[in-house]
Design a protein around this motif. Structure first.
Motif, PDB file in Angstrom:
ATOM      1  N   LEU A 160    -101.071 -52.276  39.097  1.00  0.00           N
ATOM      2  CA  LEU A 160     -99.750 -52.907  39.044  1.00  0.00           C
ATOM      3  C   LEU A 160     -99.382 -53.231  37.601  1.00  0.00           C
ATOM      4  CD1 LEU A 160    -100.191 -55.358  42.060  1.00  0.00           C
ATOM      5  CD2 LEU A 160     -99.064 -53.141  42.055  1.00  0.00           C
ATOM      6  N   THR A 164    -100.419 -61.194  39.343  1.00  0.00           N
ATOM      7  CA  THR A 164     -99.796 -62.248  40.137  1.00  0.00           C
ATOM      8  C   THR A 164    -100.764 -63.413  40.221  1.00  0.00           C
ATOM      9  OG1 THR A 164     -98.553 -60.655  41.473  1.00  0.00           O
ATOM     10  CG2 THR A 164     -98.807 -62.865  42.383  1.00  0.00           C
ATOM     11  N   TYR A 169     -99.205 -66.534  44.768  1.00  0.00           N
ATOM     12  CA  TYR A 169     -99.554 -65.708  45.939  1.00  0.00           C
ATOM     13  C   TYR A 169     -99.718 -66.592  47.173  1.00  0.00           C
ATOM     14  CZ  TYR A 169    -102.033 -62.213  48.778  1.00  0.00           C
ATOM     15  OH  TYR A 169    -102.412 -61.352  49.780  1.00  0.00           O
ATOM     16  N   GLU A 323     -95.085 -61.128  50.686  1.00  0.00           N
ATOM     17  CA  GLU A 323     -95.685 -60.867  49.370  1.00  0.00           C
ATOM     18  C   GLU A 323     -94.943 -59.736  48.650  1.00  0.00           C
ATOM     19  OE1 GLU A 323     -97.689 -62.685  47.896  1.00  0.00           O
ATOM     20  OE2 GLU A 323     -98.631 -63.888  49.443  1.00  0.00           O
ATOM     21  N   TRP A 324     -94.457 -58.773  49.415  1.00  0.00           N
ATOM     22  CA  TRP A 324     -93.643 -57.714  48.804  1.00  0.00           C
ATOM     23  C   TRP A 324     -92.275 -58.252  48.391  1.00  0.00           C
ATOM     24  CZ3 TRP A 324     -88.957 -55.718  50.631  1.00  0.00           C
ATOM     25  CH2 TRP A 324     -88.470 -54.602  49.913  1.00  0.00           C
ATOM     26  N   LEU A 329     -95.662 -56.857  45.919  1.00  0.00           N
ATOM     27  CA  LEU A 329     -97.037 -56.455  46.207  1.00  0.00           C
ATOM     28  C   LEU A 329     -97.140 -55.755  47.551  1.00  0.00           C
ATOM     29  CD1 LEU A 329     -98.918 -59.720  45.134  1.00  0.00           C
ATOM     30  CD2 LEU A 329     -98.519 -57.672  43.763  1.00  0.00           C
TER      31      LEU A 329
END
Length: 364
Positions: A160, A164, A169, A323-324, A329
């Motif tokens: 990535l 993060t 998170y 999370e996306w 993510l």
């Protein structure tokens, strides 16, 4: 039908308005989940470790810099040896690292120097953190100084473009936990109260559709849960500085979760017929489902059996989307659109079963 729905919703709203303290505690409970997961993320990292430097030379100072650079491992305390021993024995330190006198001179001459480490091994997890971090810091120190004998180095290539943080998170996944607990409790209370107030017989004998009456009551419960989640979302954005990059997916997921868990809570309340039985059970079920959903780390990293089990919970799909939606993510192997479709499907089925079967059977 619309008039019955409005009347039922108005009655449920009046009952909740008469108990403003409960509604306030509901919102507070949703926000408290953020505090809980934040504390979880903060504890266990940066273990307090005393540093006793008997050398003070240039190599000793650079070794201390390497220790400070050990990722999420040490919180070095520069205190006296006597104070360090007192803190270690009283449980206020995880360990003591002692750099011996002559460290810099021996290192310069190529002599291997033993660094004494005392560890309070009352907690094996913290002990392992120190045991893993020290060799890493020693290797980093050797690479930085260009010492001979170190023939391997790590070349990192990130998948990535950015890292993060663990707290950002966790607080995002906590939204799914809050939706599960708050919506399910409100849904359970809505149906359990009919038995506790002995009004379930009136509901069955009423000429109005039981499904419409139940829909009105659950709509208010879902609305209160949605309000609590909206406030929690504002805390994440304003307080933690975590802003969703896909707001539409965030809203869709939270709405789906509210619908799903309000309905599931309604079934549980109808089955147990007691609020005091439903609420503790929901709190007890929340943490296993939450932990097994990829909330702390992607579930696929926890082994095949746990990952397959996670698919039984809507929280797994919700965490995958959230999370996306916040961080971009991919924490589930399934594409995001699949997670969204699964949540939509579960929400539709939950509504149909609740309003048709539960209302028709009266929870019997």
């Amino acid at each position: 039908m619309a008039r019955v729905f409005r009347a039922s919703a108005a009655l449920e709203f009046a009952q909740l308005r008469g108990n403003r303290a409960f509604v306030g505690l509901t919102v507070l409970a949703a926000v408290s989940f953020l505090v809980m997961v934040s504390l979880f993320g903060l504890t266990g990292s940066y273990a307090p470790v005393a540093l006793i430097d008997h050398d003070g030379g240039p190599y000793a100072k650079r070794f201390v810099e390497a220790l400070d650079g050990a990722h999420h491992s040490f919180s070095l305390k520069h205190i006296s040896e006597e104070e360090a021993q007192a803190r270690l024995m009283s449980g206020r330190l995880v360990g003591i690292i002692t750099i011996p006198k002559g460290f810099s001179a021996d290192v310069e001459e190529g002599i291997t120097v033993p660094v004494d480490v005392q560890i309070d091994n009352v907690n094996v997890d913290l002990t392992h953190d120190v045991q893993r971090a020290l060799p890493a810091a020693i290797v980093a120190f050797g690479h930085r100084e260009g010492f001979p004998g170190i023939r391997v180095k790590m070349v990192e290539h990130d998948v990535l473009p950015r890292d993060t943080g663990y707290i950002p998170y966790l607080v995002v996944s906590a939204l799914a936990l809050a939706a599960m607990v708050i919506a399910a409790i409100l849904g359970a209370m809505t149906t359990a109260r009919e038995w506790e107030g002995r009004t379930v017989k009136l509901l069955r004998l009423s000429p109005a559709s039981s499904g419409v009456v139940l829909a009105g009551k659950l709509a208010v419960a879902a609305g209160v849960a949605g309000t609590a989640l909206a406030i929690t979302l504002l805390v994440i954005v304003a307080g933690y500085g975590v802003v969703p990059v896909a707001p539409w997916a965030t809203v869709f997921t939270l709405v789906a979760c509210v619908v799903i868990f309000t309905c599931l809570g309604a079934w549980l309340g109808a089955a147990l017929k007691r609020t005091l039985a439903a609420v503790p059970l929901l709190f007890g079920l929340a943490m296993p489902f939450y932990v097994d959903s990829g909330a702390l780390e992607p579930a696929r990293f926890d082994g095949e059996a746990i990952w397959m089990l996670a698919h039984l919970s809507p929280v797994y799909y919700a965490v995958g989307v959230l999370e996306w939606a916040f961080h971009g993510l991919r924490v589930t192997p399934e594409p995001i659109y699949v997670n969204l479709l699964v949540l939509l499907g579960i929400a539709v089925v939950a509504c149909m079963l609740t309003l048709r079967k539960l209302a028709r059977g009266g929870g019997r």
